[in-house]
Design an enzyme around this catalytic site. Structure first.
Site, PDB file in Angstrom:
ATOM      1  N   ASP A 127      74.858 -33.498  37.552  1.00  0.00           N
ATOM      2  CA  ASP A 127      73.787 -34.412  37.138  1.00  0.00           C
ATOM      3  C   ASP A 127      73.701 -35.629  38.025  1.00  0.00           C
ATOM      4  O   ASP A 127      73.152 -36.639  37.603  1.00  0.00           O
ATOM      5  CB  ASP A 127      74.154 -35.014  35.767  1.00  0.00           C
ATOM      6  CG  ASP A 127      73.457 -34.345  34.636  1.00  0.00           C
ATOM      7  OD1 ASP A 127      72.768 -33.379  34.899  1.00  0.00           O
ATOM      8  OD2 ASP A 127      73.619 -34.822  33.506  1.00  0.00           O
ATOM      9  N   CYS A 238      68.221 -25.970  18.739  1.00  0.00           N
ATOM     10  CA  CYS A 238      67.679 -24.772  19.386  1.00  0.00           C
ATOM     11  C   CYS A 238      68.782 -23.902  19.985  1.00  0.00           C
ATOM     12  O   CYS A 238      68.537 -22.753  20.354  1.00  0.00           O
ATOM     13  CB  CYS A 238      66.599 -25.121  20.414  1.00  0.00           C
ATOM     14  SG  CYS A 238      67.085 -26.304  21.678  1.00  0.00           S
ATOM     15  N   CYS A 242      70.533 -19.678  18.171  1.00  0.00           N
ATOM     16  CA  CYS A 242      70.475 -18.610  19.174  1.00  0.00           C
ATOM     17  C   CYS A 242      71.503 -17.522  18.867  1.00  0.00           C
ATOM     18  O   CYS A 242      72.695 -17.803  18.729  1.00  0.00           O
ATOM     19  CB  CYS A 242      70.729 -19.198  20.559  1.00  0.00           C
ATOM     20  SG  CYS A 242      70.809 -17.952  21.870  1.00  0.00           S
TER      21      CYS A 242
HETATM   22  C1  B12 Z   1      66.218 -34.053  32.140  1.00  0.00           C
HETATM   23  C2  B12 Z   1      67.271 -33.306  31.376  1.00  0.00           C
HETATM   24  C3  B12 Z   1      67.112 -33.204  29.990  1.00  0.00           C
HETATM   25  C4  B12 Z   1      65.834 -33.636  29.282  1.00  0.00           C
HETATM   26  C5  B12 Z   1      64.747 -32.554  29.476  1.00  0.00           C
HETATM   27  C6  B12 Z   1      65.289 -31.144  29.253  1.00  0.00           C
HETATM   28  C7  B12 Z   1      64.344 -30.050  29.559  1.00  0.00           C
HETATM   29  N1  B12 Z   1      64.546 -28.894  28.976  1.00  0.00           N
HETATM   30  O1  B12 Z   1      63.415 -30.251  30.299  1.00  0.00           O
HETATM   31  C8  B12 Z   1      66.322 -33.797  27.817  1.00  0.00           C
HETATM   32  C9  B12 Z   1      66.751 -35.236  27.605  1.00  0.00           C
HETATM   33  C10 B12 Z   1      65.328 -33.401  26.729  1.00  0.00           C
HETATM   34  C11 B12 Z   1      67.565 -32.903  27.840  1.00  0.00           C
HETATM   35  C12 B12 Z   1      68.103 -32.353  26.696  1.00  0.00           C
HETATM   36  C13 B12 Z   1      69.225 -31.542  26.691  1.00  0.00           C
HETATM   37  N2  B12 Z   1      70.048 -31.297  27.713  1.00  0.00           N
HETATM   38 CO1  B12 Z   1      69.653 -31.830  29.523  1.00  0.00          CO
HETATM   39  N3  B12 Z   1      69.362 -32.200  31.318  1.00  0.00           N
HETATM   40  C14 B12 Z   1      68.379 -32.738  32.038  1.00  0.00           C
HETATM   41  C15 B12 Z   1      68.657 -32.710  33.545  1.00  0.00           C
HETATM   42  C16 B12 Z   1      69.173 -34.076  34.000  1.00  0.00           C
HETATM   43  C17 B12 Z   1      67.449 -32.288  34.398  1.00  0.00           C
HETATM   44  C18 B12 Z   1      66.727 -31.068  33.823  1.00  0.00           C
HETATM   45  C19 B12 Z   1      65.362 -30.896  34.401  1.00  0.00           C
HETATM   46  O2  B12 Z   1      65.180 -30.945  35.598  1.00  0.00           O
HETATM   47  N4  B12 Z   1      64.378 -30.714  33.520  1.00  0.00           N
HETATM   48  C20 B12 Z   1      63.051 -30.423  33.935  1.00  0.00           C
HETATM   49  C21 B12 Z   1      62.673 -29.065  33.387  1.00  0.00           C
HETATM   50  C22 B12 Z   1      61.341 -28.539  33.943  1.00  0.00           C
HETATM   51  O3  B12 Z   1      63.702 -28.219  33.804  1.00  0.00           O
HETATM   52  P1  B12 Z   1      64.506 -27.301  32.793  1.00  0.00           P
HETATM   53  O4  B12 Z   1      64.273 -27.740  31.418  1.00  0.00           O
HETATM   54  O5  B12 Z   1      65.902 -27.180  33.264  1.00  0.00           O
HETATM   55  O6  B12 Z   1      63.665 -25.985  32.906  1.00  0.00           O
HETATM   56  C23 B12 Z   1      63.856 -24.970  33.851  1.00  0.00           C
HETATM   57  C24 B12 Z   1      63.404 -23.659  33.227  1.00  0.00           C
HETATM   58  O7  B12 Z   1      62.877 -23.877  31.947  1.00  0.00           O
HETATM   59  C25 B12 Z   1      62.485 -23.049  34.224  1.00  0.00           C
HETATM   60  N5  B12 Z   1      61.193 -22.699  33.762  1.00  0.00           N
HETATM   61  C26 B12 Z   1      60.245 -23.533  33.325  1.00  0.00           C
HETATM   62  N6  B12 Z   1      59.168 -22.825  33.006  1.00  0.00           N
HETATM   63  C27 B12 Z   1      59.426 -21.532  33.274  1.00  0.00           C
HETATM   64  C28 B12 Z   1      58.654 -20.398  33.112  1.00  0.00           C
HETATM   65  C29 B12 Z   1      59.198 -19.187  33.456  1.00  0.00           C
HETATM   66  C30 B12 Z   1      58.360 -17.981  33.289  1.00  0.00           C
HETATM   67  C31 B12 Z   1      60.543 -19.120  33.968  1.00  0.00           C
HETATM   68  C32 B12 Z   1      61.141 -17.827  34.358  1.00  0.00           C
HETATM   69  C33 B12 Z   1      61.292 -20.285  34.115  1.00  0.00           C
HETATM   70  C34 B12 Z   1      60.712 -21.451  33.743  1.00  0.00           C
HETATM   71  O8  B12 Z   1      62.303 -23.946  35.298  1.00  0.00           O
HETATM   72  C35 B12 Z   1      62.852 -25.205  35.015  1.00  0.00           C
HETATM   73  C36 B12 Z   1      63.452 -25.774  36.296  1.00  0.00           C
HETATM   74  O9  B12 Z   1      64.586 -25.045  36.720  1.00  0.00           O
HETATM   75  C37 B12 Z   1      69.788 -31.609  33.624  1.00  0.00           C
HETATM   76  C38 B12 Z   1      70.782 -31.762  34.781  1.00  0.00           C
HETATM   77  C39 B12 Z   1      70.192 -31.282  36.081  1.00  0.00           C
HETATM   78  N7  B12 Z   1      70.304 -32.073  37.103  1.00  0.00           N
HETATM   79  O10 B12 Z   1      69.604 -30.225  36.143  1.00  0.00           O
HETATM   80  C40 B12 Z   1      70.423 -31.672  32.233  1.00  0.00           C
HETATM   81  C41 B12 Z   1      70.889 -30.353  31.607  1.00  0.00           C
HETATM   82  C42 B12 Z   1      69.810 -29.337  31.816  1.00  0.00           C
HETATM   83  N8  B12 Z   1      70.984 -30.681  30.137  1.00  0.00           N
HETATM   84  C43 B12 Z   1      71.950 -30.103  29.558  1.00  0.00           C
HETATM   85  C44 B12 Z   1      72.194 -30.201  28.157  1.00  0.00           C
HETATM   86  C45 B12 Z   1      73.532 -29.732  27.653  1.00  0.00           C
HETATM   87  C46 B12 Z   1      71.200 -30.713  27.295  1.00  0.00           C
HETATM   88  C47 B12 Z   1      71.208 -30.676  25.739  1.00  0.00           C
HETATM   89  C48 B12 Z   1      71.779 -29.413  25.129  1.00  0.00           C
HETATM   90  C49 B12 Z   1      71.969 -31.935  25.210  1.00  0.00           C
HETATM   91  C50 B12 Z   1      71.900 -32.126  23.698  1.00  0.00           C
HETATM   92  N9  B12 Z   1      72.689 -31.415  22.925  1.00  0.00           N
HETATM   93  O11 B12 Z   1      71.167 -32.955  23.215  1.00  0.00           O
HETATM   94  C51 B12 Z   1      69.685 -30.832  25.443  1.00  0.00           C
HETATM   95  C52 B12 Z   1      68.984 -29.468  25.333  1.00  0.00           C
HETATM   96  C53 B12 Z   1      67.511 -29.577  25.080  1.00  0.00           C
HETATM   97  C54 B12 Z   1      66.751 -28.401  25.690  1.00  0.00           C
HETATM   98  N10 B12 Z   1      66.260 -27.489  24.893  1.00  0.00           N
HETATM   99  O12 B12 Z   1      66.643 -28.351  26.919  1.00  0.00           O
HETATM  100  C55 B12 Z   1      72.766 -29.213  30.489  1.00  0.00           C
HETATM  101  C56 B12 Z   1      72.350 -27.742  30.270  1.00  0.00           C
HETATM  102  C57 B12 Z   1      73.485 -26.730  30.161  1.00  0.00           C
HETATM  103  C58 B12 Z   1      72.915 -25.353  29.871  1.00  0.00           C
HETATM  104  N11 B12 Z   1      73.739 -24.453  29.327  1.00  0.00           N
HETATM  105  O13 B12 Z   1      71.774 -25.053  30.135  1.00  0.00           O
HETATM  106  C59 B12 Z   1      72.340 -29.815  31.905  1.00  0.00           C
HETATM  107  C60 B12 Z   1      72.349 -28.793  33.044  1.00  0.00           C
HETATM  108  C61 B12 Z   1      73.321 -30.973  32.209  1.00  0.00           C
HETATM  109  C62 B12 Z   1      74.677 -30.487  32.703  1.00  0.00           C
HETATM  110  N12 B12 Z   1      75.119 -30.942  33.850  1.00  0.00           N
HETATM  111  O14 B12 Z   1      75.336 -29.696  32.073  1.00  0.00           O
HETATM  112  N13 B12 Z   1      68.026 -32.712  29.066  1.00  0.00           N
HETATM  113  S1  SF4 Z   2      65.637 -28.072  18.733  1.00  0.00           S
HETATM  114 FE1  SF4 Z   2      65.945 -28.207  20.988  1.00  0.00          FE
HETATM  115  S2  SF4 Z   2      63.929 -28.790  21.799  1.00  0.00           S
HETATM  116 FE2  SF4 Z   2      63.854 -29.183  19.580  1.00  0.00          FE
HETATM  117  S3  SF4 Z   2      64.436 -31.330  19.337  1.00  0.00           S
HETATM  118 FE3  SF4 Z   2      66.375 -30.164  19.189  1.00  0.00          FE
HETATM  119  S4  SF4 Z   2      67.184 -30.055  21.335  1.00  0.00           S
HETATM  120 FE4  SF4 Z   2      65.020 -30.723  21.470  1.00  0.00          FE
END
Ligand code: B12
Ligand code: SF4
Length: 346
Positions: A127, A238, A242
Site C-alpha cells: 500500500d 461482504c 462469502c
Molecule cells: C482504495 C482502497 C480501498 C477503498 C476502495 C476499495 C475498492 N474496492 O475500490 C476502500 C476504503 C473502500 C477499501 C476497503 C477495503 N479494503 Co482496501 N484498499 C484500497 C487500496 C489502497 C487501493 C485499491 C484500489 O486501487 N481501488 C480502486 C478499485 C478500482 O480497485 P479494486 O477495488 O482493487 O478493483 C479491482 C477489481 O475490482 C478490478 N475490476 C474492476 N472492475 C472490473 C470488471 C471486471 C469484468 C474485472 C474482471 C475486473 C474488474 O479492477 C480493479 C483494479 O485492479 C488497496 C491497496 C492497493 N494499493 O492496491 C487496498 C486493498 C485493496 N484493501 C484491502 C482490504 C483488506 C480492504 C477491506 C477488506 C478493509 C475492511 N475490512 O474494511 C475493505 C474491503 C472493501 C471492498 N469490498 O473492497 C486489501 C485487499 C486484500 C484482498 N484480499 O483483496 C488491499 C490490497 C490492501 C492490502 N495491502 O492488503 N479499500
Molecule cells: S459490505 Fe463490503 S462494500 Fe458493503 S459497506 Fe461493507 S465492506 Fe463496503
C-alpha cells in the site's frame, strides 16, 4: 527442472517460513484491470481518496513505480477471518499491518540475499505506492478478483492482506490465476448494508462503510448514517457472507496481527469521550490512527445514534461541546435519533 525453477521454489519456501501464505511470483508489467480502475475514477467512486487519482497513471504498469525492479514476490498475511465479528474490522484490531508486513518483507529480502549469496536490489511494498495490488496478486497466481472486489484464494478465502517484495531479479513467474470461481453467487452484492456495489467487481467506495469510517474526512451523508449500524472502523460484511470464507477462513490470525481484546467491539460511548492524547495512547501502532480522533468520534456518534441505548444520552450531550465541529454535528444527529431536540448551532 532447471536451476532457475529451483531458485523460485526456494524463495517461495523462505516466504512461507515467515508465515506468508499464499505466495506467488510475477514479472512486473502492464496491469490488466487498469482500464477498470480508470473508469472507476472517472465515475467518482474514489470520493475523497485524492491519493488515487494522483498516482493514477503509474498504476497502468507495475514497472513504473520502481523501474529497476523486474519481478515481485507477492504475499498474503492472514488476519483471522473466523474471529468473532465486532464493530472494528478484523484486520485493524492489532498492530498496523503495514509495519508487520514491511518488517517481514525486509527479513525476506535478507533471506533471499543469503540464499543467492549476493546483494539484490529490492523494495518492500504494501500500500506504499501506486500499484494495483489485487491485480498484481492475480498476476502472481494468488487468486481471482471476486465480485466483492477482494482477491480470493481457492484454498484460503480472502481474509488476508497483500504485500509484495519487488526485486531486481528476473524470476520465472507463476501462472496468473485466470479462472473466475464466483460462479452465479451474488451473496456479497446482496449483503452490503449500503448497497455499495454498482455491479459485480465495481464498488462505489463513497457508499462503502469501510471508506466512510476510515477514509472519508468530512460529514457522512445523513441517508447513509442509519445503514452503518454499529460499525466504527472498517467493514467485513461482504467477506463474511462469502462461501469461500465459510470454508477456508482461519481461527487464528498471524501472530503479528493478534487482536487487542479492547479493540474488537469497544463501547462507542468510550470512543466518543476520548481526548486527543487518550486516543493516541490507546491506538498508536494500530491502523486506527488513520481515522484520527475526530473521525473515530464521528463514527462512534453514528453508532450510538443507531443502537439507541438511552444510557448514552449524557455522553452525546457532553459531545456537543467537543472541540471539533464534525463531532458536534454527528452527536447532534445521534441525539435526534432519540427524539432529543438540540437547539443551537453545531
Ligand atoms: C482504495 C482502497 C480501498 C477503498 C476502495 C476499495 C475498492 N474496492 O475500490 C476502500 C476504503 C473502500 C477499501 C476497503 C477495503 N479494503 Co482496501 N484498499 C484500497 C487500496 C489502497 C487501493 C485499491 C484500489 O486501487 N481501488 C480502486 C478499485 C478500482 O480497485 P479494486 O477495488 O482493487 O478493483 C479491482 C477489481 O475490482 C478490478 N475490476 C474492476 N472492475 C472490473 C470488471 C471486471 C469484468 C474485472 C474482471 C475486473 C474488474 O479492477 C480493479 C483494479 O485492479 C488497496 C491497496 C492497493 N494499493 O492496491 C487496498 C486493498 C485493496 N484493501 C484491502 C482490504 C483488506 C480492504 C477491506 C477488506 C478493509 C475492511 N475490512 O474494511 C475493505 C474491503 C472493501 C471492498 N469490498 O473492497 C486489501 C485487499 C486484500 C484482498 N484480499 O483483496 C488491499 C490490497 C490492501 C492490502 N495491502 O492488503 N479499500
Ligand atoms: S459490505 Fe463490503 S462494500 Fe458493503 S459497506 Fe461493507 S465492506 Fe463496503
Amino acid at each position: 527442472v532447471t536451476q532457475a525453477v529451483a531458485r523460485e521454489a526456494r524463495i517461495r519456501a523462505l516466504a512461507g517460513t515467515l508465515g506468508f501464505d499464499p505466495v506467488g511470483i510475477t514479472r512486473l508489467g502492464p496491469a490488466d484491470t487498469f482500464p477498470a480502475f480508470e473508469r472507476w475514477l472517472k465515475n467518482g467512486f474514489a470520493g475523497e481518496m485524492n491519493y488515487l487519482p494522483r498516482g493514477a497513471n503509474k498504476r497502468r504498469d507495475s514497472t513504473l513505480p520502481f523501474p529497476e525492479a523486474r519481478s515481485a514476490v507477492v504475499v498474503a498475511l492472514n488476519y483471522g477471518g473466523k474471529q468473532p465479528a465486532g464493530s472494528i474490522a478484523r484486520y485493524a484490531r492489532g498492530a498496523d499491518y503495514h509495519d508487520v508486513m514491511l518488517e517481514r518483507l525486509d527479513v525476506l529480502h535478507g533471506d533471499i540475499e543469503r540464499e543467492l549469496g549476493r546483494e539484490v536490489g529490492a523494495k518492500p511494498y504494501v500500500d506504499t505506492g501506486p500499484i494495483l495490488e489485487r491485480d498484481l496478486a492475480q498476476q502472481a497466481g494468488l487468486g481471482w478478483i471476486g465480485k466483492n472486489t477482494n482477491l480470493i484464494n481457492p484454498d484460503r478465502g480472502s481474509f488476508f492482506l497483500l504485500g509484495a517484495l519487488l526485486l531486481e531479479l528476473d524470476l520465472e513467474p507463476d501462472a496468473p490465476f485466470e479462472a473466475d470461481r464466483c460462479g452465479t453467487c451474488t451473496r456479497c452484492l446482496e449483503a452490503c448494508p449500503t448497497d455499495a456495489f454498482v455491479e459485480p467487481r465495481v464498488l462505489d467506495a463513497t457508499r462503502c462503510i469501510s471508506y466512510l469510517t476510515i477514509e472519508h474526512r468530512s460529514e457522512i451523508a445523513p441517508e447513509l448514517r442509519p445503514l452503518m449500524g454499529e460499525l466504527v472502523y472498517g467493514c467485513d460484511i461482504c467477506q463474511d457472507v462469502c462461501p469461500w470464507n465459510h470454508r477456508f477462513a482461519s481461527e487464528a490470525p498471524d501472530p503479528g496481527l493478534t487482536a487487542r481484546a479492547e479493540n474488537v467491539s469497544p463501547n462507542p460511548r468510550d470512543l466518543l469521550a476520548l481526548s486527543d492524547q487518550q486516543f493516541r495512547e490507546r491506538f498508536s501502532g494500530t491502523p486506527i490512527t488513520r481515522a484520527k480522533r475526530r473521525g473515530l468520534a464521528r463514527n462512534a456518534a453514528i453508532a450510538i445514534g443507531n443502537r439507541r441505548d438511552a444510557n448514552d444520552i449524557p455522553a452525546l450531550k457532553a459531545a456537543l461541546d467537543d472541540p471539533e465541529p464534525l463531532v458536534r454535528h454527528h452527536a447532534r444527529w445521534a441525539l435526534e435519533q432519540f427524539g432529543v431536540d438540540v437547539a443551537g448551532e453545531t
